[in-house]
Design an enzyme around this catalytic site. Sequence first.
Site: not given
Length: 375
Positions: A72-74
């Site tokens: 997960v990232c932005a």
Amino acid sequence: MAFKAMTSKEVTKKVFNKEKLFVLDVRNESDFQDWKIEGKNFQYLNIPYFELLDGVEEILDQIPAGQEVLVVCAKEGSSVMVAEMLSDAGLDVSYLQGGMKVWSEHLEPVKVGELKDGGELYQFVRIGKGCLSYMVLSNGEAALIDATRMTDIYLNFAQSMNAKITHVLDTHLHADHISGGRVIAEKTNATYWLPPKDAAEVTFDYEPLEGGHDVTIGETKILIHSLYSPGHTIGSTSFVVDEHYLLSGDILFIDSIGRPDLAGLAEDWVGDLRESLYKTYRELSEELIVLPAHFMIIDELNEDGSVAEKLGTLFVKNHGLNIEDENVFRKLVTENLPPQPNAYQEIRETNMGKISPDTEKQREMEIGPNRCAVR
């Protein structure tokens, strides 16, 4: 090994079903600590992306074998790169499609129940933000309550149910998310209802929703009875739907109560909040099913993913409804409050029609968890 995209809808199903998932979040530690994907049986590892630029070898022993892994990232880009590196190292992994930006916007419709004369009530769970909105359906008509800015989701859902949205209502002037109510009303020619005490500064036309006013949906006269219940805002209004459901807005949640400080008037409104919770609500049937406008923690979700509980149960279990000493209550809701929502003043001004930020700016304004509650 392969790596693939996992959609927010797929992750939501894992949350609802209490499945296991190992989440590798590659955002900065402060962003992760402030707001993350939550699941009952999720495990987490937070390693900022910049620490993985030279490879993932040093973290491989921290990722459990045989468990589904989600990176997960932005906004997706960094998670794709990390997922590819993990895949090259022999792991079968997924990345969150669209990142936390898309996670924040996902709405999952959950059927709450049937109405007496054949209608239906749906709850839209904004799983990444904790927002809850509602659609009442009856005889080809629909009413929408506390809609988010992701308006197409509601419009498409109503169309799939062969219903025309005829009424749009907001329980109060929202400060943590941008309302889609006015846009949907304009697109569908529906009546847009707002509590007038919250609408003193709005720049657009609306129908004043006073306590005691009834809105009917469809030929079967599904009743939406408004109940003035100030405290979170001065105009906060609850709705009793079909004499069975209590849409409590941001006054009462399943595990907490509303905060009175988002307009800077906590000391002025704390008395109203207590009056609404301890007198107005106490006069209602304990059999009413409470449907709030937010949830605060993942534990508030029921087995089917809905957020709902009998009012009588909340009178017993919700700490905020069981504080006899008024001074203790006042202290709870005015001191040691959680941080205020991100950009809440700008969000309020947007919902008043005073400013019109573009879509990307609106996303930025809403980033972060629900912060409308006091526990």
